[in-house]
Design an enzyme around this catalytic site. Structure first.
Site, PDB file in Angstrom:
ATOM      1  N   GLY A   1       0.786  -1.241   0.000  1.00  0.00           N
ATOM      2  CA  GLY A   1       0.000   0.000   0.000  1.00  0.00           C
ATOM      3  C   GLY A   1       0.813   1.283   0.000  1.00  0.00           C
TER       4      GLY A   1
ATOM      5  N   ARG B   1       4.579  -8.015   9.632  1.00  0.00           N
ATOM      6  CA  ARG B   1       4.523  -9.403  10.109  1.00  0.00           C
ATOM      7  C   ARG B   1       4.862 -10.409   9.021  1.00  0.00           C
TER       8      ARG B   1
ATOM      9  N   ASP C   1       6.530  -7.676  14.473  1.00  0.00           N
ATOM     10  CA  ASP C   1       5.173  -7.308  14.870  1.00  0.00           C
ATOM     11  C   ASP C   1       5.311  -6.099  15.791  1.00  0.00           C
TER      12      ASP C   1
ATOM     13  N   PHE D   1     -10.889  -2.355  10.295  1.00  0.00           N
ATOM     14  CA  PHE D   1     -11.981  -2.901   9.478  1.00  0.00           C
ATOM     15  C   PHE D   1     -13.261  -2.233   9.918  1.00  0.00           C
TER      16      PHE D   1
ATOM     17  N   TYR E   1     -10.136  11.405  10.854  1.00  0.00           N
ATOM     18  CA  TYR E   1     -11.049  11.096  11.962  1.00  0.00           C
ATOM     19  C   TYR E   1     -10.303  10.922  13.285  1.00  0.00           C
TER      20      TYR E   1
ATOM     21  N   LYS F   1      -5.827   6.289  16.468  1.00  0.00           N
ATOM     22  CA  LYS F   1      -5.205   7.367  15.674  1.00  0.00           C
ATOM     23  C   LYS F   1      -5.190   8.673  16.466  1.00  0.00           C
TER      24      LYS F   1
ATOM     25  N   PRO G   1      -4.214  11.535   5.844  1.00  0.00           N
ATOM     26  CA  PRO G   1      -4.716  11.391   4.465  1.00  0.00           C
ATOM     27  C   PRO G   1      -6.225  11.170   4.446  1.00  0.00           C
ATOM     28  N   GLY G   2      -6.851  11.630   3.392  1.00  0.00           N
ATOM     29  CA  GLY G   2      -8.211  11.203   3.052  1.00  0.00           C
ATOM     30  C   GLY G   2      -8.079   9.901   2.271  1.00  0.00           C
ATOM     31  N   PRO G   3      -9.067   9.572   1.427  1.00  0.00           N
ATOM     32  CA  PRO G   3      -9.010   8.289   0.727  1.00  0.00           C
ATOM     33  C   PRO G   3      -7.934   8.211  -0.360  1.00  0.00           C
TER      34      PRO G   3
HETATM   35  C1  HXC Z   1     -15.638  -8.201  13.564  1.00  0.00           C
HETATM   36  C2  HXC Z   1     -13.475  -9.012  13.449  1.00  0.00           C
HETATM   37  C3  HXC Z   1     -13.428  -8.757  12.055  1.00  0.00           C
HETATM   38  C4  HXC Z   1     -14.601  -8.190  11.438  1.00  0.00           C
HETATM   39  C5  HXC Z   1     -11.503  -9.586  12.662  1.00  0.00           C
HETATM   40  N1  HXC Z   1     -12.266  -9.529  13.769  1.00  0.00           N
HETATM   41  N2  HXC Z   1     -12.194  -9.110  11.609  1.00  0.00           N
HETATM   42  N3  HXC Z   1     -14.539  -8.741  14.200  1.00  0.00           N
HETATM   43  N4  HXC Z   1     -15.659  -7.926  12.231  1.00  0.00           N
HETATM   44  N5  HXC Z   1     -14.629  -7.897  10.143  1.00  0.00           N
HETATM   45  C6  HXC Z   1     -11.895  -9.971  15.107  1.00  0.00           C
HETATM   46  C7  HXC Z   1     -11.536 -11.441  15.157  1.00  0.00           C
HETATM   47  O1  HXC Z   1     -12.679 -12.265  15.224  1.00  0.00           O
HETATM   48  C8  HXC Z   1     -10.702 -11.485  16.445  1.00  0.00           C
HETATM   49  O2  HXC Z   1     -11.488 -11.406  17.596  1.00  0.00           O
HETATM   50  C9  HXC Z   1      -9.947 -10.163  16.394  1.00  0.00           C
HETATM   51  O3  HXC Z   1     -10.699  -9.295  15.527  1.00  0.00           O
HETATM   52  C10 HXC Z   1      -8.538 -10.297  15.826  1.00  0.00           C
HETATM   53  O4  HXC Z   1      -8.634 -10.900  14.540  1.00  0.00           O
HETATM   54  P1  HXC Z   1      -7.448 -11.783  13.927  1.00  0.00           P
HETATM   55  O5  HXC Z   1      -7.856 -12.152  12.553  1.00  0.00           O
HETATM   56  O6  HXC Z   1      -7.072 -12.853  14.873  1.00  0.00           O
HETATM   57  O7  HXC Z   1      -6.255 -10.694  13.967  1.00  0.00           O
HETATM   58  P2  HXC Z   1      -4.958 -10.529  13.082  1.00  0.00           P
HETATM   59  O8  HXC Z   1      -4.650 -11.810  12.345  1.00  0.00           O
HETATM   60  O9  HXC Z   1      -3.929  -9.932  13.950  1.00  0.00           O
HETATM   61  O10 HXC Z   1      -5.419  -9.478  11.936  1.00  0.00           O
HETATM   62  C11 HXC Z   1      -5.605  -8.122  12.266  1.00  0.00           C
HETATM   63  C12 HXC Z   1      -6.721  -7.483  11.429  1.00  0.00           C
HETATM   64  C13 HXC Z   1      -6.492  -7.751   9.909  1.00  0.00           C
HETATM   65  C14 HXC Z   1      -6.722  -6.007  11.750  1.00  0.00           C
HETATM   66  C15 HXC Z   1      -8.055  -8.106  11.821  1.00  0.00           C
HETATM   67  O11 HXC Z   1      -7.507  -7.111   9.150  1.00  0.00           O
HETATM   68  C16 HXC Z   1      -5.142  -7.252   9.452  1.00  0.00           C
HETATM   69  O12 HXC Z   1      -4.150  -7.990   9.479  1.00  0.00           O
HETATM   70  N6  HXC Z   1      -5.043  -5.964   9.018  1.00  0.00           N
HETATM   71  C17 HXC Z   1      -3.769  -5.334   8.613  1.00  0.00           C
HETATM   72  C18 HXC Z   1      -3.924  -4.415   7.454  1.00  0.00           C
HETATM   73  C19 HXC Z   1      -5.041  -3.407   7.521  1.00  0.00           C
HETATM   74  O13 HXC Z   1      -5.970  -3.543   8.336  1.00  0.00           O
HETATM   75  N7  HXC Z   1      -5.004  -2.416   6.632  1.00  0.00           N
HETATM   76  C20 HXC Z   1      -6.016  -1.416   6.500  1.00  0.00           C
HETATM   77  C21 HXC Z   1      -5.563  -0.143   7.118  1.00  0.00           C
HETATM   78  S1  HXC Z   1      -6.643   1.037   6.486  1.00  0.00           S
HETATM   79  P3  HXC Z   1     -11.955 -12.743  18.441  1.00  0.00           P
HETATM   80  O14 HXC Z   1     -12.626 -12.189  19.654  1.00  0.00           O
HETATM   81  O15 HXC Z   1     -12.896 -13.487  17.523  1.00  0.00           O
HETATM   82  O16 HXC Z   1     -10.710 -13.514  18.729  1.00  0.00           O
HETATM   83  C22 HXC Z   1      -6.737   2.370   7.468  1.00  0.00           C
HETATM   84  C23 HXC Z   1      -7.394   3.520   6.725  1.00  0.00           C
HETATM   85  C24 HXC Z   1      -8.070   4.528   7.574  1.00  0.00           C
HETATM   86  O17 HXC Z   1      -6.333   2.381   8.570  1.00  0.00           O
HETATM   87  C25 HXC Z   1      -8.764   5.664   6.844  1.00  0.00           C
HETATM   88  C26 HXC Z   1      -9.350   5.432   5.495  1.00  0.00           C
HETATM   89  C27 HXC Z   1      -9.942   6.659   4.842  1.00  0.00           C
HETATM   90  P1  NAP Z   2      -2.151  -1.555   4.086  1.00  0.00           P
HETATM   91  O1  NAP Z   2      -1.538  -1.758   2.736  1.00  0.00           O
HETATM   92  O2  NAP Z   2      -3.064  -2.587   4.610  1.00  0.00           O
HETATM   93  O3  NAP Z   2      -0.960  -1.283   5.104  1.00  0.00           O
HETATM   94  C1  NAP Z   2      -0.962  -1.668   6.438  1.00  0.00           C
HETATM   95  C2  NAP Z   2       0.364  -2.329   6.753  1.00  0.00           C
HETATM   96  O4  NAP Z   2       0.482  -2.524   8.162  1.00  0.00           O
HETATM   97  C3  NAP Z   2       0.550  -3.685   6.090  1.00  0.00           C
HETATM   98  O5  NAP Z   2       1.748  -3.695   5.342  1.00  0.00           O
HETATM   99  C4  NAP Z   2       0.660  -4.664   7.268  1.00  0.00           C
HETATM  100  O6  NAP Z   2       1.598  -5.704   6.978  1.00  0.00           O
HETATM  101  C5  NAP Z   2       1.154  -3.749   8.377  1.00  0.00           C
HETATM  102  N1  NAP Z   2       0.834  -4.254   9.704  1.00  0.00           N
HETATM  103  C6  NAP Z   2      -0.383  -4.599  10.183  1.00  0.00           C
HETATM  104  N2  NAP Z   2      -0.289  -5.082  11.432  1.00  0.00           N
HETATM  105  C7  NAP Z   2       1.031  -5.024  11.753  1.00  0.00           C
HETATM  106  C8  NAP Z   2       1.767  -5.372  12.904  1.00  0.00           C
HETATM  107  N3  NAP Z   2       1.164  -5.872  13.995  1.00  0.00           N
HETATM  108  N4  NAP Z   2       3.111  -5.184  12.903  1.00  0.00           N
HETATM  109  C9  NAP Z   2       3.729  -4.679  11.802  1.00  0.00           C
HETATM  110  N5  NAP Z   2       3.082  -4.316  10.697  1.00  0.00           N
HETATM  111  C10 NAP Z   2       1.738  -4.493  10.658  1.00  0.00           C
HETATM  112  O7  NAP Z   2      -2.983  -0.185   4.103  1.00  0.00           O
HETATM  113  P2  NAP Z   2      -2.651   1.318   3.634  1.00  0.00           P
HETATM  114  O8  NAP Z   2      -3.905   1.865   3.077  1.00  0.00           O
HETATM  115  O9  NAP Z   2      -1.419   1.363   2.830  1.00  0.00           O
HETATM  116  O10 NAP Z   2      -2.409   2.042   5.033  1.00  0.00           O
HETATM  117  C11 NAP Z   2      -1.167   2.638   5.384  1.00  0.00           C
HETATM  118  C12 NAP Z   2      -1.393   3.702   6.432  1.00  0.00           C
HETATM  119  O11 NAP Z   2      -2.161   4.775   5.898  1.00  0.00           O
HETATM  120  C13 NAP Z   2      -2.144   3.245   7.671  1.00  0.00           C
HETATM  121  O12 NAP Z   2      -1.610   3.876   8.822  1.00  0.00           O
HETATM  122  C14 NAP Z   2      -3.539   3.740   7.431  1.00  0.00           C
HETATM  123  O13 NAP Z   2      -4.264   3.911   8.622  1.00  0.00           O
HETATM  124  C15 NAP Z   2      -3.231   5.057   6.765  1.00  0.00           C
HETATM  125  N6  NAP Z   2      -4.330   5.641   6.004  1.00  0.00           N
HETATM  126  C16 NAP Z   2      -4.688   5.067   4.831  1.00  0.00           C
HETATM  127  C17 NAP Z   2      -5.700   5.651   4.101  1.00  0.00           C
HETATM  128  C18 NAP Z   2      -6.118   5.109   2.772  1.00  0.00           C
HETATM  129  O14 NAP Z   2      -7.067   5.644   2.184  1.00  0.00           O
HETATM  130  N7  NAP Z   2      -5.474   4.089   2.241  1.00  0.00           N
HETATM  131  C19 NAP Z   2      -6.338   6.811   4.585  1.00  0.00           C
HETATM  132  C20 NAP Z   2      -5.944   7.340   5.796  1.00  0.00           C
HETATM  133  C21 NAP Z   2      -4.921   6.750   6.503  1.00  0.00           C
HETATM  134  P3  NAP Z   2       1.497  -7.196   7.582  1.00  0.00           P
HETATM  135  O15 NAP Z   2       0.104  -7.669   7.346  1.00  0.00           O
HETATM  136  O16 NAP Z   2       2.565  -7.944   6.816  1.00  0.00           O
HETATM  137  O17 NAP Z   2       1.858  -7.100   9.028  1.00  0.00           O
END
Ligand code: HXC
Ligand code: NAP
Length: 293
Positions: A26, A47, A73, A105, A156, A171, A197-199
């Protein structure tokens, strides 16, 4: 000249070593690429080592720069310390920390388990303070100066947002840390700033925030006054500037890059953008005809 081009002079980040958490995918990957193009050494950490290594190989080939992939991590302080040690062993020093890793999420809050809430807050807030603390201690102990910490938050962080409450809480905490340390650590030559950032389309964010059919139904660009989402290079340009010496007098700020999105939701009458010229004509007649009681 356009918004998909790099902005800073060639060599602007030469000899700087930059740790980017979540740098394998990303926005983190895009920023890594641009910092390499500007001459930096880059350490990407998250990770999934296979994802990191594939990105490292791709970016080294593309830019000719040096990338170290380190599995870590950010929720675990000991792993963060080891990641910093590995960076120093490879490049001799660290100059910048970019807190970019995140978890998020979309979900009604009452559907979340306590562990789900913890998971997001731990990745975003604990992860950012773990990395910040480890680097701050290292720099202060070694009496190294001219260091920068940049954190990626969201708008936000100050408005809050329904359906992403753990992320909003975390955040907001990262932003408070940024502003607090800007004052406390300035004396050690460490600047701390944030970007909101926005979207900006990424697979990680889009798959978790606007999945499936909801992507069209709730097209995020429709919320943006400029009528479009962000280009990754636009964010990269801002990030490179904020970690470079060119921004040496900016400390403790959060710079919004969202096409006006959050203000669109804030102004009382902003929804009137949908009113046509004919409707405005009618409104003007009614308003001019209004009489006080
Ligand atoms: C409800 C959920 C869920 C869902 C997971 N859980 N997904 N609960 N609805 N959709 C629950 C699980 O059941 C579990 O709880 C707990 O959350 C942890 O889930 P795991 O899968 O065990 O965790 P993990 O493997 O560590 O994965 C973390 C994660 C996953 C956050 C759930 O999505 C991930 O790895 N994300 C990393 C990348 C990411 O999220 N990128 C987006 C950033 S975007 P229980 O109780 O069942 O054990 C961003 C943009 C912001 O920040 C602004 C945009 C404009
Ligand atoms: P992304 O591709 O999902 O990036 C998130 C990264 O975080 C992944 O590479 C993930 O890698 C890593 N990560 C998650 N859990 C981790 C952990 N426990 N330890 C180490 N690394 C971990 O999403 P993105 O959109 O590029 O987001 C990047 C940043 O921008 C985030 O801070 C997000 O909140 C911010 N942001 C994004 C947007 C947007 O519109 N895209 C808007 C506002 C803010 P692994 O799964 O390998 O750990």
């Amino acid at each position: 000249m356009n918004n998909t081009e790099g902005m800073l002079k060639e060599g602007s980040l030469k000899d700087r070593t930059i740790i980017i958490t979540g740098g394998g995918t990303g926005l983190g990957k895009s920023m890594s690429r641009y910092f390499l193009q500007l001459g930096a050494n880059v350490v990407i950490t998250s990770r999934k080592l296979d994802v990191l290594q594939a990105t490292a190989d791709e970016l080294m080939k593309e830019t000719g720069g040096q990338v170290l992939a380190v599995q870590c991590d950010v929720r675990k302080y000991l792993e963060v310390e080891k990641m910093v040690e590995a960076t120093v062993a490879k490049f001799g020093k660290v100059d910048t920390l970019l807190n970019n890793a995140a978890g998020n999420f979309i979900s009604p809050t009452e559907r979340l388990s306590a562990r789900a809430f913890d998971t997001i807050v731990d990745i975003v807030l604990r992860g950012s303070y773990n990395c910040t603390l480890a680097l701050g201690k290292h720099w202060i102990k070694e009496k190294q100066t001219n260091k920068t910490i940049l954190s990626i938050v969201t708008t936000y962080a100050w408005t809050g947002s329904a359906y992403v409450v753990p992320s909003a809480c975390a955040k907001a905490g990262v932003l408070a840390m940024t502003r607090s340390l800007a004052v406390e650590w300035a004396r050690y030559g460490i600047r701390t700033n944030a970007i909101a950032p926005g979207p900006f389309p990424t697979k990680g964010a889009w798959d978790r925030l606007v999945p499936g059919e909801f992507r069209e139904k709730f097209d995020l660009k429709n919320r943006v006054p400029l009528g479009r989402v962000g280009e990754h290079q636009e964010l990269c340009n801002l990030a490179a500037y904020l970690i470079s010496d060119y921004s040496g007098y900016i400390n403790g700020d959060v710079i919004t890059i969202d096409g006006g999105e959050w203000l669109q939701g804030a102004g009382e009458f902003n929804m009137f953008g949908e009113i046509t010229q004919e409707q405005w004509d009618a409104i003007e007649v009614m308003v001019r005809g209004a009489k006080s009681e």
